[in-house]
Design a protein around this motif. Sequence first.
Motif, PDB file in Angstrom:
ATOM      1  N   ARG A   9      12.214   4.380   0.167  1.00  0.00           N
ATOM      2  CA  ARG A   9      11.879   5.808   0.159  1.00  0.00           C
ATOM      3  C   ARG A   9      13.008   6.622   0.796  1.00  0.00           C
ATOM      4  O   ARG A   9      13.357   7.708   0.322  1.00  0.00           O
ATOM      5  CB  ARG A   9      10.560   6.045   0.888  1.00  0.00           C
ATOM      6  N   ARG A  10      13.562   6.129   1.890  1.00  0.00           N
ATOM      7  CA  ARG A  10      14.670   6.818   2.545  1.00  0.00           C
ATOM      8  C   ARG A  10      15.883   6.872   1.615  1.00  0.00           C
ATOM      9  O   ARG A  10      16.541   7.918   1.482  1.00  0.00           O
ATOM     10  CB  ARG A  10      15.035   6.076   3.834  1.00  0.00           C
ATOM     11  N   ALA A  11      16.172   5.745   0.956  1.00  0.00           N
ATOM     12  CA  ALA A  11      17.341   5.682   0.085  1.00  0.00           C
ATOM     13  C   ALA A  11      17.208   6.623  -1.116  1.00  0.00           C
ATOM     14  O   ALA A  11      18.177   7.276  -1.518  1.00  0.00           O
ATOM     15  CB  ALA A  11      17.557   4.247  -0.384  1.00  0.00           C
ATOM     16  N   VAL A  12      16.008   6.684  -1.684  1.00  0.00           N
ATOM     17  CA  VAL A  12      15.781   7.591  -2.818  1.00  0.00           C
ATOM     18  C   VAL A  12      15.973   9.040  -2.386  1.00  0.00           C
ATOM     19  O   VAL A  12      16.573   9.855  -3.105  1.00  0.00           O
ATOM     20  CB  VAL A  12      14.371   7.380  -3.407  1.00  0.00           C
ATOM     21  N   LEU A  13      15.498   9.364  -1.200  1.00  0.00           N
ATOM     22  CA  LEU A  13      15.640  10.733  -0.684  1.00  0.00           C
ATOM     23  C   LEU A  13      17.110  11.108  -0.544  1.00  0.00           C
ATOM     24  O   LEU A  13      17.499  12.261  -0.816  1.00  0.00           O
ATOM     25  CB  LEU A  13      14.923  10.851   0.671  1.00  0.00           C
TER      26      LEU A  13
ATOM     27  N   VAL B 281      16.180   8.900  -9.662  1.00  0.00           N
ATOM     28  CA  VAL B 281      17.230   7.992  -9.192  1.00  0.00           C
ATOM     29  C   VAL B 281      17.272   6.794 -10.129  1.00  0.00           C
ATOM     30  O   VAL B 281      16.237   6.211 -10.468  1.00  0.00           O
ATOM     31  CB  VAL B 281      16.968   7.563  -7.735  1.00  0.00           C
ATOM     32  N   ALA B 282      18.485   6.406 -10.554  1.00  0.00           N
ATOM     33  CA  ALA B 282      18.631   5.487 -11.679  1.00  0.00           C
ATOM     34  C   ALA B 282      18.386   4.022 -11.342  1.00  0.00           C
ATOM     35  O   ALA B 282      18.100   3.219 -12.227  1.00  0.00           O
ATOM     36  CB  ALA B 282      20.031   5.642 -12.277  1.00  0.00           C
ATOM     37  N   GLY B 283      18.508   3.641 -10.088  1.00  0.00           N
ATOM     38  CA  GLY B 283      18.325   2.228  -9.744  1.00  0.00           C
ATOM     39  C   GLY B 283      19.141   1.865  -8.519  1.00  0.00           C
ATOM     40  O   GLY B 283      19.456   2.727  -7.681  1.00  0.00           O
ATOM     41  N   PHE B 284      19.510   0.579  -8.410  1.00  0.00           N
ATOM     42  CA  PHE B 284      20.248   0.075  -7.252  1.00  0.00           C
ATOM     43  C   PHE B 284      21.551  -0.556  -7.733  1.00  0.00           C
ATOM     44  O   PHE B 284      21.563  -1.250  -8.764  1.00  0.00           O
ATOM     45  CB  PHE B 284      19.438  -0.987  -6.502  1.00  0.00           C
TER      46      PHE B 284
ATOM     47  N   ASN C 158      10.309   7.916  -6.843  1.00  0.00           N
ATOM     48  CA  ASN C 158      10.776   8.891  -7.839  1.00  0.00           C
ATOM     49  C   ASN C 158       9.640   9.814  -8.255  1.00  0.00           C
ATOM     50  O   ASN C 158       9.792  11.035  -8.362  1.00  0.00           O
ATOM     51  CB  ASN C 158      11.336   8.176  -9.062  1.00  0.00           C
ATOM     52  N   GLU C 159       8.476   9.205  -8.483  1.00  0.00           N
ATOM     53  CA  GLU C 159       7.300   9.988  -8.873  1.00  0.00           C
ATOM     54  C   GLU C 159       6.868  10.923  -7.747  1.00  0.00           C
ATOM     55  O   GLU C 159       6.551  12.101  -7.971  1.00  0.00           O
ATOM     56  CB  GLU C 159       6.163   9.029  -9.253  1.00  0.00           C
ATOM     57  N   GLU C 160       6.876  10.416  -6.540  1.00  0.00           N
ATOM     58  CA  GLU C 160       6.450  11.212  -5.379  1.00  0.00           C
ATOM     59  C   GLU C 160       7.369  12.405  -5.141  1.00  0.00           C
ATOM     60  O   GLU C 160       6.906  13.521  -4.848  1.00  0.00           O
ATOM     61  CB  GLU C 160       6.433  10.312  -4.139  1.00  0.00           C
TER      62      GLU C 160
ATOM     63  N   LYS D 242       0.829  -1.191   0.000  1.00  0.00           N
ATOM     64  CA  LYS D 242       0.000   0.000   0.000  1.00  0.00           C
ATOM     65  C   LYS D 242       0.865   1.243   0.000  1.00  0.00           C
ATOM     66  O   LYS D 242       1.820   1.337   0.739  1.00  0.00           O
ATOM     67  CB  LYS D 242      -0.918   0.011   1.220  1.00  0.00           C
ATOM     68  N   GLY D 243       0.522   2.217  -0.826  1.00  0.00           N
ATOM     69  CA  GLY D 243       1.301   3.430  -0.936  1.00  0.00           C
ATOM     70  C   GLY D 243       0.472   4.651  -0.612  1.00  0.00           C
ATOM     71  O   GLY D 243      -0.693   4.576  -0.285  1.00  0.00           O
ATOM     72  N   ASP D 244       1.109   5.801  -0.751  1.00  0.00           N
ATOM     73  CA  ASP D 244       0.422   7.053  -0.507  1.00  0.00           C
ATOM     74  C   ASP D 244      -0.391   7.487  -1.710  1.00  0.00           C
ATOM     75  O   ASP D 244      -0.990   8.541  -1.719  1.00  0.00           O
ATOM     76  CB  ASP D 244       1.453   8.144  -0.176  1.00  0.00           C
ATOM     77  N   ASN D 245      -0.407   6.697  -2.753  1.00  0.00           N
ATOM     78  CA  ASN D 245      -1.075   7.079  -3.989  1.00  0.00           C
ATOM     79  C   ASN D 245      -2.444   6.444  -4.093  1.00  0.00           C
ATOM     80  O   ASN D 245      -2.943   6.204  -5.174  1.00  0.00           O
ATOM     81  CB  ASN D 245      -0.205   6.654  -5.188  1.00  0.00           C
ATOM     82  N   GLY D 246      -3.074   6.134  -2.980  1.00  0.00           N
ATOM     83  CA  GLY D 246      -4.412   5.571  -3.035  1.00  0.00           C
ATOM     84  C   GLY D 246      -4.426   4.073  -3.082  1.00  0.00           C
ATOM     85  O   GLY D 246      -5.452   3.466  -3.351  1.00  0.00           O
TER      86      GLY D 246
END
Length: 475
Positions: A374-378, A346-349, A339-341, A141-145
């Motif tokens: 999410r933390r890592a992308v930030l 960010v290119a990947g891992f 990334n969308e949020e 579940k995400g913040d996008n509904g």
Amino acid sequence: MSKKILIIDDDMDLCTLLARFLTRNEYEVEMAHSGSKGIAKFNEGRFDLVICDYRLGDMEGINVLTALRKHDPGVKVLMITGYSDIKTAVEVIKMGAFDYIVKPLIPDEVLSVLNKAINAPVNTGSAQVNGTAPQKKPAVKGDNGGQFMVGKAPATKALYDQINVVAGTNYSIILYGESGTGKEVIAKTIHDMSNRRDKPFIAMDCGTLSKELAGSELFGHVKGAFTGALQDKEGHFELANGGTLFLDEVGNLSLDVQATLLRVIQERKIKRVGGNKEMNVDVRIIVASNENLQEGYRKGKFREDLYHRFNEFSINLPPLRNRKDDILAFADFFLDKTNEELGKDVAGFDEGVLQTFLSYSWPGNLREFRNVVRRAVLLTPAGEKITSASLPWEITNSTPMVADAPEESKRFVTTLATPKKELDLKDAASRAEYETIMAVLQQVNFNKKKAAEMLNIDRKTLYNKIKNFQDQEQP
């Protein structure tokens, strides 16, 4: 007038079977067995919807989609894809497809997605933003509904097989699973796949309510019923009328509230706290617990009669550590959503991060995984790959697969992973027994009492077996 469907698929057998099924459901169907023939047939006629395989003999589905939308920007396209192509299918949706259908095709799922697409408003923009099929959502579940993706691990497939069986019924359901496995998302998925999908889905966390408030939250109250009741209030049963009521951590309800709940389920009538008027309610109930409710009633903590009311069907949600085949796909999914949020790219891992993800035990399951990504992308600059430096300390410094295990269990895992002598048949049988014990211990986070119950042995026997095996493997 029946709706007209065009199926574009080079698998003639699948195409024919799907056409017959849709015809029986009062759709008018035409078929094309290549992308080029499908485009030509679409340009010659009028179709309400197109079902297209992503991998065709002469071209890819993305090319067919582009051609169809060039001729008719409002065309609704459902893309057929395999599990390995799900990331591509998400990209296809961004390109304008309404939704995707995952092989193997399940008739009721196809019909549900198709009906949703047929009844949806036409979108002539460059992408369809509301084309996510409820029945395809796994426990993320995400913040996008609540958007989510489908996994491919055997445990995931078994989970969705059960959901497909029970969703269309009115059975009450118990969902068992560790924290973070997505119990509420699965409950919502079942609701979205049911005949109640157009009615409310109401969720209530029973673990946060006091005994005094639980009755008011469930059944509502009238003005003046108790101190602070300044006006009439609808309860969750009223709010969910006609739809589905999800009760999370239901085992935390007091026995008094359980007794009232039992009467409501039996009579299908509620009475607000402090009120005299009875109201009829039609609610499907799904409950969740991270503890065994059967064990609860044996200990006197949960009413046995209420347990049997709920237990018309039960589903166990697998922990993430038992869904290894899904981990990398979920990593990409969470990366795309974050990334969308954040408006980043960010290119990947890097490879080391992916190996860390695969070896970590994920005690917080999907919720923890999502938060880690999410933390890592930030923390990662746009255009770069996520490295171990962006991961939390507890992830990078954990013991593989048993992060929260006692020391003796960690030693046991090491012993299992590095046998010190060549095995004969007796040793192989012994090792298989202990690997089974280890798998169960990991499943219950090394709770030996629970493991012993699952293995149908007593705790003393379990301790002895572990100790004996460790002693045998010492040099």
